[in-house]
Design a protein around this motif. Structure first.
Motif, PDB file in Angstrom:
ATOM      1  N   CYS A 165      48.548  35.183 -23.943  1.00 54.92           N
ATOM      2  CA  CYS A 165      48.942  34.694 -25.264  1.00 54.92           C
ATOM      3  C   CYS A 165      49.141  33.181 -25.238  1.00 54.92           C
ATOM      4  CB  CYS A 165      50.226  35.393 -25.707  1.00 54.92           C
ATOM      5  SG  CYS A 165      50.943  34.765 -27.235  1.00 54.92           S
ATOM      6  N   ALA A 166      49.808  32.693 -24.198  1.00 62.79           N
ATOM      7  CA  ALA A 166      50.035  31.250 -24.085  1.00 62.79           C
ATOM      8  C   ALA A 166      48.717  30.495 -23.942  1.00 62.79           C
ATOM      9  CB  ALA A 166      50.942  30.962 -22.892  1.00 62.79           C
ATOM     10  N   GLY A 167      47.772  31.074 -23.189  1.00 61.40           N
ATOM     11  CA  GLY A 167      46.479  30.420 -23.020  1.00 61.40           C
ATOM     12  C   GLY A 167      45.696  30.342 -24.314  1.00 61.40           C
ATOM     13  N   PHE A 168      45.657  31.448 -25.066  1.00 65.64           N
ATOM     14  CA  PHE A 168      44.953  31.442 -26.349  1.00 65.64           C
ATOM     15  C   PHE A 168      45.603  30.452 -27.315  1.00 65.64           C
ATOM     16  CE2 PHE A 168      43.167  35.684 -25.199  1.00 65.64           C
ATOM     17  CZ  PHE A 168      41.836  35.383 -25.448  1.00 65.64           C
ATOM     18  N   GLY A 169      46.920  30.429 -27.334  1.00 64.16           N
ATOM     19  CA  GLY A 169      47.603  29.524 -28.245  1.00 64.16           C
ATOM     20  C   GLY A 169      47.403  28.067 -27.895  1.00 64.16           C
ATOM     21  N   SER A 170      47.332  27.773 -26.593  1.00 66.28           N
ATOM     22  CA  SER A 170      47.165  26.383 -26.157  1.00 66.28           C
ATOM     23  C   SER A 170      45.752  25.873 -26.378  1.00 66.28           C
ATOM     24  CB  SER A 170      47.516  26.252 -24.673  1.00 66.28           C
ATOM     25  OG  SER A 170      48.845  26.639 -24.421  1.00 66.28           O
ATOM     26  N   SER A 171      44.773  26.782 -26.391  1.00 74.15           N
ATOM     27  CA  SER A 171      43.373  26.346 -26.462  1.00 74.15           C
ATOM     28  C   SER A 171      43.059  25.581 -27.734  1.00 74.15           C
ATOM     29  CB  SER A 171      42.448  27.566 -26.341  1.00 74.15           C
ATOM     30  OG  SER A 171      42.643  28.458 -27.423  1.00 74.15           O
ATOM     31  N   SER A 172      43.774  25.861 -28.815  1.00 75.63           N
ATOM     32  CA  SER A 172      43.506  25.148 -30.067  1.00 75.63           C
ATOM     33  C   SER A 172      43.877  23.673 -29.978  1.00 75.63           C
ATOM     34  CB  SER A 172      44.268  25.803 -31.220  1.00 75.63           C
ATOM     35  OG  SER A 172      45.673  25.729 -31.020  1.00 75.63           O
ATOM     36  N   THR A 173      44.688  23.298 -28.986  1.00 77.98           N
ATOM     37  CA  THR A 173      45.062  21.898 -28.817  1.00 77.98           C
ATOM     38  C   THR A 173      43.845  21.039 -28.532  1.00 77.98           C
ATOM     39  OG1 THR A 173      47.194  22.616 -27.927  1.00 77.98           O
ATOM     40  CG2 THR A 173      46.583  20.322 -27.560  1.00 77.98           C
ATOM     41  N   ALA A 174      42.902  21.562 -27.747  1.00 73.66           N
ATOM     42  CA  ALA A 174      41.688  20.795 -27.442  1.00 73.66           C
ATOM     43  C   ALA A 174      40.930  20.447 -28.717  1.00 73.66           C
ATOM     44  CB  ALA A 174      40.801  21.587 -26.484  1.00 73.66           C
ATOM     45  N   VAL A 175      40.810  21.407 -29.623  1.00 74.43           N
ATOM     46  CA  VAL A 175      40.095  21.180 -30.876  1.00 74.43           C
ATOM     47  C   VAL A 175      40.860  20.186 -31.751  1.00 74.43           C
ATOM     48  CG1 VAL A 175      39.199  22.272 -32.966  1.00 74.43           C
ATOM     49  CG2 VAL A 175      39.058  23.461 -30.763  1.00 74.43           C
ATOM     50  N   ASP A 176      42.184  20.355 -31.841  1.00 72.94           N
ATOM     51  CA  ASP A 176      42.987  19.462 -32.683  1.00 72.94           C
ATOM     52  C   ASP A 176      42.903  18.019 -32.200  1.00 72.94           C
ATOM     53  OD1 ASP A 176      43.762  21.659 -34.154  1.00 72.94           O
ATOM     54  OD2 ASP A 176      45.636  21.945 -33.066  1.00 72.94           O
ATOM     55  N   VAL A 177      43.020  17.814 -30.886  1.00 73.63           N
ATOM     56  CA  VAL A 177      42.953  16.460 -30.338  1.00 73.63           C
ATOM     57  C   VAL A 177      41.559  15.870 -30.548  1.00 73.63           C
ATOM     58  CG1 VAL A 177      43.033  15.108 -28.205  1.00 73.63           C
ATOM     59  CG2 VAL A 177      44.791  16.823 -28.658  1.00 73.63           C
ATOM     60  N   SER A 178      40.528  16.679 -30.310  1.00 72.76           N
ATOM     61  CA  SER A 178      39.166  16.181 -30.500  1.00 72.76           C
ATOM     62  C   SER A 178      38.903  15.790 -31.947  1.00 72.76           C
ATOM     63  CB  SER A 178      38.173  17.252 -30.058  1.00 72.76           C
ATOM     64  OG  SER A 178      36.850  16.780 -30.183  1.00 72.76           O
ATOM     65  N   MET A 179      39.444  16.550 -32.879  1.00 72.80           N
ATOM     66  CA  MET A 179      39.268  16.205 -34.298  1.00 72.80           C
ATOM     67  C   MET A 179      39.901  14.860 -34.606  1.00 72.80           C
ATOM     68  SD  MET A 179      39.795  19.852 -36.277  1.00 72.80           S
ATOM     69  CE  MET A 179      39.651  19.043 -37.872  1.00 72.80           C
ATOM     70  N   VAL A 197      38.160  14.136 -23.822  1.00 79.48           N
ATOM     71  CA  VAL A 197      36.883  13.803 -23.187  1.00 79.48           C
ATOM     72  C   VAL A 197      35.696  14.481 -23.863  1.00 79.48           C
ATOM     73  CG1 VAL A 197      38.000  13.412 -20.961  1.00 79.48           C
ATOM     74  CG2 VAL A 197      37.084  15.673 -21.488  1.00 79.48           C
ATOM     75  N   ALA A 198      35.962  15.508 -24.683  1.00 77.48           N
ATOM     76  CA  ALA A 198      34.864  16.208 -25.361  1.00 77.48           C
ATOM     77  C   ALA A 198      34.275  15.335 -26.460  1.00 77.48           C
ATOM     78  CB  ALA A 198      35.359  17.526 -25.949  1.00 77.48           C
ATOM     79  N   GLY A 199      32.982  15.492 -26.678  1.00 82.04           N
ATOM     80  CA  GLY A 199      32.317  14.671 -27.676  1.00 82.04           C
ATOM     81  C   GLY A 199      32.515  15.137 -29.104  1.00 82.04           C
TER      82      GLY A 199
END
Length: 263
Positions: free
Chosen positions: A76-90, A171-173
């Motif tokens: 659950c913690a992993g799934f919840g944290s994964s959206s951080t990558a998208v938010d930061v990249s946006m 670091v993601a494009g």
């Protein structure tokens, strides 16, 4: 009056800047209800599947739910944290960082804000998952001290993975690339003792499962909540989490200065 003689406006303090960005990220999280629901529903569905579909085969005694819940908590913690990558990249790709850099604030706080909001969001999701676990038969024998210790380990794990996802977002494009890169981390719980004991795995896979960061975290939480032996797993769990946090924060700092500095 000579405009060139005017002094620059004072910069906001580090704490004020971070508080502003944390508030911003929490408001964005509250607007994205679907992401929060998915972060809760998917682990709950997996817990129900493993408990009612596979649980009888894996543990005919009916105690499999006590074994699997600690792994579901980290999933659950992993799934919840994964959206951080998208938010930061946006934030890094939609031009808002350019605006932040013109203001007298610490713009790196935008990453800290996402991390803090993710921690709050994940703790809420974790509480819901534990509540559902009680409904399906989870019966821990932990006292208050053990629950607090388990919560501390969970917080460390969430921070470690959230900072890692934040670095991936930097670091993601693009947001879609960040989502794809971050998805790889979600496989780690399946290569651990989350769902089955590592002794049942092939020798080569057992070595991977026993020497990756998630297994000691799961074994520590499982021991604290259900009374199974912990041994040196607690020290390994804390050490792994601390190392990942330190590496991820350094990675975030370098990546943010590199990307924001050239914009």
């Amino acid at each position: 009056m000579n405009l060139s003689s005017r002094s620059a406006p004072p910069s906001a303090s580090f704490f004020v800047s971070n508080a502003v960005f944390i508030g911003r990220s929490i408001r964005l999280s509250l607007r994205n209800v679907e992401a929060l629901l998915m972060a809760v529903m998917l682990p709950v569905m997996l817990m129900l599947v493993f408990t009612y579909v596979f649980g009888g085969a894996l543990d005919p005694s009916g105690n499999y739910v006590n074994y699997v819940v600690p792994g579901i908590i980290l999933l659950c913690a992993g799934f919840g944290s994964s959206s951080t990558a998208v938010d930061v990249s946006m934030d890094m790709t939609n031009g808002i960082i350019d605006r932040f850099r013109t203001m007298p604030i610490h713009s790196m706080g935008v990453v800290t804000g996402h991390v803090a909001a993710s921690l709050a969001r994940n703790l809420l999701a974790t509480a819901i998952v534990i509540g559902v676990a009680f409904l399906v038969g989870f019966r821990p024998n932990a006292g208050l001290t053990e629950w607090l210790a388990a919560l501390g380990i969970i917080v460390l794990f969430i921070l470690a993975f959230t900072w890692l996802y934040a670095a991936i977002g930097l670091v993601a494009g693009s947001p879609s690339a960040a989502s794809g890169y971050g998805f790889a981390l979600l496989f780690l719980p399946y290569l651990s003792s989350a769902f089955v004991q590592t002794e049942t795995m092939p020798g080569w896979l057992r070595g991977v499962a026993n020497h990756q960061p998630i297994t000691p975290v799961i074994e520590t939480i499982r021991g604290l909540l259900t009374g199974t032996p912990i041994g040196d797993q607690a020290w390994l769990a804390v050490g792994w989490c601390a190392l990942l946090i330190a590496v991820a924060i350094a990675w975030c700092g370098i990546s943010f200065r590199r990307r924001a500095g050239r914009r």
